[in-house]
Design a protein around this motif. Structure first.
Motif, PDB file in Angstrom:
ATOM      1  N   LEU A 270      32.323 -11.732 -26.783  1.00  0.00           N
ATOM      2  CA  LEU A 270      31.712 -12.274 -25.567  1.00  0.00           C
ATOM      3  C   LEU A 270      31.073 -11.190 -24.689  1.00  0.00           C
ATOM      4  O   LEU A 270      30.473 -11.508 -23.661  1.00  0.00           O
ATOM      5  CB  LEU A 270      32.759 -13.035 -24.742  1.00  0.00           C
ATOM      6  N   ASN A 271      31.215  -9.904 -25.094  1.00  0.00           N
ATOM      7  CA  ASN A 271      30.634  -8.781 -24.355  1.00  0.00           C
ATOM      8  C   ASN A 271      31.109  -8.779 -22.892  1.00  0.00           C
ATOM      9  O   ASN A 271      30.324  -8.832 -21.948  1.00  0.00           O
ATOM     10  CB  ASN A 271      29.104  -8.830 -24.417  1.00  0.00           C
ATOM     11  N   CYS A 272      32.433  -8.715 -22.721  1.00  0.00           N
ATOM     12  CA  CYS A 272      33.049  -8.704 -21.400  1.00  0.00           C
ATOM     13  C   CYS A 272      34.277  -7.805 -21.452  1.00  0.00           C
ATOM     14  O   CYS A 272      34.704  -7.399 -22.537  1.00  0.00           O
ATOM     15  CB  CYS A 272      33.427 -10.118 -20.968  1.00  0.00           C
ATOM     16  N   CYS A 273      34.854  -7.513 -20.292  1.00  0.00           N
ATOM     17  CA  CYS A 273      36.026  -6.634 -20.240  1.00  0.00           C
ATOM     18  C   CYS A 273      37.044  -7.162 -19.235  1.00  0.00           C
ATOM     19  O   CYS A 273      36.669  -7.606 -18.146  1.00  0.00           O
ATOM     20  CB  CYS A 273      35.621  -5.223 -19.836  1.00  0.00           C
ATOM     21  N   GLY A 274      38.321  -7.071 -19.614  1.00  0.00           N
ATOM     22  CA  GLY A 274      39.376  -7.544 -18.729  1.00  0.00           C
ATOM     23  C   GLY A 274      39.390  -9.057 -18.648  1.00  0.00           C
ATOM     24  O   GLY A 274      38.477  -9.734 -19.123  1.00  0.00           O
TER      25      GLY A 274
ATOM     26  N   THR B  18      40.360   0.917 -21.469  1.00  0.00           N
ATOM     27  CA  THR B  18      39.470   0.955 -22.637  1.00  0.00           C
ATOM     28  C   THR B  18      38.962  -0.442 -22.944  1.00  0.00           C
ATOM     29  O   THR B  18      39.673  -1.428 -22.747  1.00  0.00           O
ATOM     30  CB  THR B  18      40.218   1.504 -23.873  1.00  0.00           C
ATOM     31  N   CYS B  19      37.737  -0.520 -23.432  1.00  0.00           N
ATOM     32  CA  CYS B  19      37.124  -1.810 -23.742  1.00  0.00           C
ATOM     33  C   CYS B  19      36.138  -1.627 -24.887  1.00  0.00           C
ATOM     34  O   CYS B  19      35.384  -0.646 -24.916  1.00  0.00           O
ATOM     35  CB  CYS B  19      36.414  -2.361 -22.499  1.00  0.00           C
ATOM     36  N   ASP B  20      36.157  -2.566 -25.832  1.00  0.00           N
ATOM     37  CA  ASP B  20      35.290  -2.469 -27.012  1.00  0.00           C
ATOM     38  C   ASP B  20      33.922  -3.118 -26.832  1.00  0.00           C
ATOM     39  O   ASP B  20      33.097  -3.093 -27.744  1.00  0.00           O
ATOM     40  CB  ASP B  20      35.993  -3.121 -28.223  1.00  0.00           C
ATOM     41  N   ALA B  21      33.691  -3.706 -25.672  1.00  0.00           N
ATOM     42  CA  ALA B  21      32.412  -4.384 -25.444  1.00  0.00           C
ATOM     43  C   ALA B  21      31.276  -3.379 -25.280  1.00  0.00           C
ATOM     44  O   ALA B  21      31.468  -2.265 -24.783  1.00  0.00           O
ATOM     45  CB  ALA B  21      32.497  -5.270 -24.207  1.00  0.00           C
TER      46      ALA B  21
ATOM     47  N   SER C 205      30.016   0.672 -21.743  1.00  0.00           N
ATOM     48  CA  SER C 205      29.413   2.017 -21.611  1.00  0.00           C
ATOM     49  C   SER C 205      28.330   2.052 -20.533  1.00  0.00           C
ATOM     50  O   SER C 205      28.041   3.103 -19.954  1.00  0.00           O
ATOM     51  CB  SER C 205      28.820   2.456 -22.951  1.00  0.00           C
ATOM     52  N   ASN C 206      27.739   0.896 -20.238  1.00  0.00           N
ATOM     53  CA  ASN C 206      26.689   0.819 -19.204  1.00  0.00           C
ATOM     54  C   ASN C 206      27.239   0.421 -17.838  1.00  0.00           C
ATOM     55  O   ASN C 206      26.467   0.295 -16.875  1.00  0.00           O
ATOM     56  CB  ASN C 206      25.614  -0.189 -19.628  1.00  0.00           C
ATOM     57  N   HIS C 207      28.551   0.159 -17.774  1.00  0.00           N
ATOM     58  CA  HIS C 207      29.227  -0.242 -16.531  1.00  0.00           C
ATOM     59  C   HIS C 207      28.636  -1.515 -15.924  1.00  0.00           C
ATOM     60  O   HIS C 207      28.479  -1.621 -14.709  1.00  0.00           O
ATOM     61  CB  HIS C 207      29.166   0.902 -15.494  1.00  0.00           C
ATOM     62  N   VAL C 208      28.269  -2.452 -16.782  1.00  0.00           N
ATOM     63  CA  VAL C 208      27.711  -3.717 -16.286  1.00  0.00           C
ATOM     64  C   VAL C 208      28.530  -4.908 -16.790  1.00  0.00           C
ATOM     65  O   VAL C 208      28.050  -6.031 -16.804  1.00  0.00           O
ATOM     66  CB  VAL C 208      26.231  -3.880 -16.720  1.00  0.00           C
ATOM     67  N   CYS C 209      29.779  -4.674 -17.189  1.00  0.00           N
ATOM     68  CA  CYS C 209      30.595  -5.746 -17.765  1.00  0.00           C
ATOM     69  C   CYS C 209      31.109  -6.707 -16.697  1.00  0.00           C
ATOM     70  O   CYS C 209      31.396  -6.306 -15.561  1.00  0.00           O
ATOM     71  CB  CYS C 209      31.790  -5.157 -18.509  1.00  0.00           C
TER      72      CYS C 209
END
Length: 203
Positions: free
Chosen positions: A126-130, A139-142, A146-150
């Motif tokens: 889903l390209n999200c974190c937390g 840590t997050c695999d999305a 890396s772009n800090h836009v999650c």
């Protein structure tokens, strides 16, 4: 004319159990395929689906052999197990169709907190974190991390959860009614006489 004869009942019960065998093999195959190609990394999820598939396979196999041989013990065992499966499946399907938003949130959060591998799968797909908050120190695999836009995953999961629960509940209800059909066919078939056997023997 209907399906009142011994042969018709036998063929109907065999066809129903062949369908169950195919569904069980499909469940096992999809779970193994998802694990093999890395779509699902949670061993609990894959193991659970494979376990249900194996259980269904053996129940269907018992029903199929019992129907082909008109075996009273196997057919009785099949009826008992099918009745228990019907109760569980009908209850779960009804719960899926009647669950409200607040209960969905609670269940999703419990599921999220119980499995780190499931968290990683959801974050990647889903390209999200937390869940409700994005922790920059975690840590997050999305890809977005890396772009800090999650964004948090809770909202994205909730968008799909209602539809998934309705689909799962509908499919579960459909199969629960096929189990009722199987119970009725098995009960009637057990009490019918095999025309090829001794006419005076009640099987």
């Amino acid at each position: 004319m209907g399906c009142a004869g011994f042969t018709c009942s036998k063929h109907s019960l065999c066809a129903l159990n062949i369908m169950y065998v195919m569904v069980s093999l499909l469940m096992i195959g999809i779970a193994a395929w998802g694990k093999w190609f890395g779509l699902v990394s949670s061993f609990q999820v894959v193991g659970g689906v494979i376990g249900v598939g194996v259980f269904l396979f053996f129940v269907a196999l018992a029903g199929l052999i019992g129907a082909m041989k008109h075996h009273q013990v196997l057919l009785f065992f099949y009826m008992v197990v099918l009745f228990l499966v019907f109760i569980v499946q009908f209850s779960v399907s009804s719960a899926c169709l009647t669950i409200n938003r607040e209960q969905q949130d609670q269940l999703l959060e419990v599921g999220w907190n119980n499995s780190e591998s499931t968290q990683r799968d959801v974050e990647k797909s889903l390209n999200c974190c937390g869940f409700k908050h994005v922790d920059p120190n975690d840590t997050c695999d999305a890809v977005c991390f890396s772009n800090h836009v999650c964004l948090p995953c809770a909202d994205k999961i909730q968008e799909n959860a209602g539809g998934v629960l309705r689909v799962v509940g509908g499919i579960g209800l459909f199969f629960s009614f096929t189990e009722l059909l199987g119970l009725w066919l098995t009960y009637r078939y057990r009490n019918q006489k095999d025309p090829r056997a001794n006419p005076s023997a009640f099987l």
